[in-house]
Design an enzyme around this catalytic site. Structure first.
Site, PDB file in Angstrom:
ATOM      1  N   SER A  85       0.807  -1.221   0.000  1.00  0.00           N
ATOM      2  CA  SER A  85       0.000   0.000   0.000  1.00  0.00           C
ATOM      3  C   SER A  85       0.839   1.269   0.000  1.00  0.00           C
ATOM      4  O   SER A  85       0.289   2.367  -0.140  1.00  0.00           O
ATOM      5  CB  SER A  85      -0.947   0.012   1.202  1.00  0.00           C
ATOM      6  N   LYS A  91      -5.898   5.488   7.936  1.00  0.00           N
ATOM      7  CA  LYS A  91      -4.736   6.169   7.372  1.00  0.00           C
ATOM      8  C   LYS A  91      -4.989   7.666   7.229  1.00  0.00           C
ATOM      9  O   LYS A  91      -4.121   8.491   7.550  1.00  0.00           O
ATOM     10  CB  LYS A  91      -4.379   5.547   6.024  1.00  0.00           C
TER      11      LYS A  91
END
Length: 724
Positions: free
Chosen positions: A572, A615
């Site tokens: 990611s 996030k």
């Protein structure tokens, strides 16, 4: 590019659409919404009475697997009669091999009581008959005329009088079991054994009691007792047994022993039932992981299912103590076994245990997520009502239920889905009820649900605060203002138990002349996982495909997660790594007020990642503590927009223009946002147009290629090749 609007960052369920004031008005939940596939599989497996069609129910814990199976079993069990009782009795032909008897439900206990009365009757009648004047007279007559036939004559006399005393008692027991031929046969054998062993009764004395005996009969009378293994007299259908724990003895039973004169001895009265015995004729529910932690139990369960019988093996004899054991007759097995476990365990068993494939042919797969919509909200509301009534909680009003629906979407990490984790939902209801009662309310509203959610985070976020504190004190160096060449803020996620949070990470890249190698420093020192290494290799492939069509890729680059002291896994961060690499090649600084998350493919398309909400919030929290500057934000994959369910403070900051979330579909869009310069597109020959980022990267790589070519020529001229 424009940032996402506040409406794209979160999705709320409108309380006005809920047709009730409080959950007290709602009925209990009676169906399992969103689990149609699982319900069909359970119904098929439970009604399919063929060999090997046992069930494996898979899904994460707390999703309601046991509740659904028990609900389906309730309808299945209600239409069927109770299972048979099982008992062990003496095998008069071989005492080491007790016999197993099956009786209709409730009859085993009656036989046990009848035989206990029979033993009591023998204990009274036989001594009385031997003390009678007639017996003494006839015995004296035999003893007055001694001969070589005296022992046989005395034995015949004892048997005659014993038969006279025992026959009425045997007939009395038979009267209650005329419809059971196997019991009548056993009683005939018991009566014959009493007569055959008449001499023993003359020597009968009170014996030392053994564990598990209700009475203390003489040693000769003990053999006529009945050991009820399973009693279904109070049952109204086939048994449903959930076995926990699942050791070998818990599962298939055991034979207990008693110490006697330095040895361990036993008999049929010390045979104890296991879960398989109790579930015989019905359903056995087991936790797959707990069974597998006892390998002997797992093998014993498979042996029972393969052979169709329950066998209790005698214990192995080891050590200085002598063990006298028995071999009970196997009990025929007719039961449906349901294993509960996770998906990984199912696939491992299916792959590596051939017996598992033959014995558990019905796969029941529970969905982790439910559809968002009116049906989903109604299901959540009725689950809330059911838990409130069952646990004695205060009712929840429609605002509280709407907030619970929102939390379900956040937990599922998808704004178009709801979490199917019913245990987590029930725990949240209990916590909200606690805060409502503490506030003296009679109805739980949205405020208490919010407080319960915040309290959960508060109990688990100490380490997150320590990480933020380390960043604010510059112990961990993370920039949130300014610009740097070859440096990008990435976002990694830490999971601690049930709590996860994002930690900003400084990703740096350096470039130099080389042969097309992109070095993953994390991987080189064994701190990077396979997925992370894959992401870095994709970056190298992207660079070669875009910029090395007509010349070799004369580049050597290094990528690293700065100040990381634990392994890095996942892809990611590959978008952030690629942006750092492009920045270093183009020698263009990257805005540090942005953080980047997303993976890329070989063509530069940005792909979906997980934990997108955490996030975004992780970088937002850092920026908020330092002070929002209105030019800070996070870049996420465009395909992750549907997963956004952000906290209200983040949404409010976006609404006020103090923070931004951008959705990018390609690496070009990302690098434009990070640098403020256009990316630039190639022409038909692959040459990048204008003075964009890609053109600068292409120019730099072309310079590397020329330097490498010239260096190679100078090296060839300076060191001519000699031929022998």
């Amino acid at each position: 590019m424009k940032p996402l609007s506040p409406d794209q960052l979160v999705r709320h369920w409108d309380p006005a659409t809920l047709p009730f004031e409080t959950t007290a008005e709602l009925p209990d939940v009676t169906e399992y919404f969103g689990q149609t596939r699982a319900v069909e599989a359970v119904s098929f497996g439970l009604s399919m009475h063929r060999e090997g069609f046992n069930l494996y129910v898979m899904g994460p814990p707390g999703i309601g697997k046991q509740s659904l199976v028990r609900h389906c079993l309730a309808a299945e069990v209600a239409a069927r009669p109770a299972a048979a009782d099982w008992c062990y009795v003496m095998n008069f032909a071989d005492a080491r091999k007790p016999r197993a008897l099956a009786l209709p439900a409730g009859r085993a206990v009656r036989l046990q009581r009848a035989m206990a009365a029979f033993v009591d009757g023998l204990g009274t009648a036989i001594p009385a008959i031997f003390d009678s004047d007639e017996y003494r007279a006839r015995r004296a007559q035999i003893e007055r005329t001694p001969s070589e036939h005296e022992p046989a004559s005395l034995r015949a006399l004892n048997q005659e009088f014993t038969r006279y005393a025992a026959s009425p008692l045997v007939e009395e027991v038979k009267a209650g079991f005329r419809d059971l031929p196997q019991v009548i046969a056993y009683l005939d054998e018991a009566g014959a054994d009493v007569v055959e062993n008449a001499d023993l009764f003359l020597k009968t004395r009170p014996a030392r009691p053994l564990p598990g005996l209700a009475a203390d009969p003489g040693a000769a009378l003990r053999r006529y007792l009945v050991n009820v293994l399973v009693d279904h007299g109070a049952s109204h259908g086939p048994p449903v047994v959930f076995a926990d724990p699942c050791g070998l003895a818990d599962l298939v039973g055991r034979v207990e022993h008693a110490a006697q004169l330095g040895a361990l001895v036993t008999d049929f009265t010390l045979i104890r039932a296991g879960a398989v015995h109790r579930a015989n004729g019905g359903y056995l529910l087991l936790d797959a992981f707990k069974v597998l932690t006892h390998p002997d139990a797992w093998e014993a369960l498979k042996r029972c299912l393969r052979s169709g019988e329950i066998r209790i093996d005698p214990p192995a004899c080891s050590g200085p103590v002598s063990i006298v054991s028995i071999e009970p007759e196997p009990v025929p097995l007719e039961a449906k076994v349901v294993l509960f476990g996770d998906r990984l365990l199912y696939y491992l068993l299916h792959e590596y245990d051939p017996d598992f494939r033959e014995l558990f042919k019905v796969q029941v797969d529970f969905s982790d997520r439910l559809p968002w919509g009116a049906e989903g909200a109604d299901f959540y509301a009725r689950v809330t009502a059911t838990v409130c009534r069952r646990d004695g909680l205060l009712p929840f009003n429609r605002g509280a239920v709407a907030r619970i629906v929102d939390h379900g979407a956040r937990t599922s990490e998808d704004s178009e889905k709801l979490s199917a984790h019913m245990q987590d939902l029930a725990d949240l209801l209990r916590e909200a009820d606690y805060w409502a009662r503490a506030a003296g309310k009679t109805v739980t509203d949205r405020t208490e649900v919010e407080r319960a959610i915040a309290a959960r985070v508060r109990r688990a976020d100490r380490l997150r605060d320590e990480v933020h504190d380390a960043i604010l004190r510059n112990v961990l160096c993370i920039d949130s203002t300014g610009a740097r060449v070859g440096q990008v803020n990435g976002l990694s996620v830490l999971r601690l138990g049930d709590f996860e949070f994002a930690e900003p990470t400084r990703i740096t890249a350096t470039v130099r002349l080389g042969e097309g190698d992109v070095v993953d420093i994390q991987r080189e020192v064994d701190m990077g996982g396979a997925l992370h290494a894959k992401g870095v290799m994709i970056l190298a492939s992207f660079l070669g495909a875009r910029f090395a069509k007509t010349a070799p890729l004369s580049l050597a680059a290094s990528l690293v997660f700065e100040q990381t002291y634990e392994p890095v896994e996942g892809d990611s961060a590959s978008l952030a790594e690629l942006c750092a690499l492009l920045s270093a090649l183009a020698e263009v600084p990257v805005r540090q007020s942005f953080a980047v998350t997303g993976s890329v493919d070989q063509h530069g398309h940005v792909q979906t990642i997980g934990a997108v909400n955490e996030k975004i919030e992780g970088f937002f929290d850092l920026c908020a503590k330092r002070g929002l500057t209105a030019d800070q934000g996070v870049l996420i994959p465009a395909s992750n927009v549907t997963h956004l369910m952000l906290r209200e403070d983040v949404v409010d900051a976006v609404r006020a223009g103090r923070f931004a979330v951008y959705a990018v579909a390609t690496v070009d869009e990302a690098i434009e946002l990070l640098t403020g310069l256009p990316a630039g597109a190639p022409d038909a020959r692959g040459v990048m147009a204008d003075d964009g980022i890609n053109a600068r990267v292409q120019t730099r790589l072309h310079e590397f290629s020329l330097i490498r070519r010239d260096y190679g020529r100078r090296g060839k001229h300076r060191f001519p090749r000699h031929h022998d």
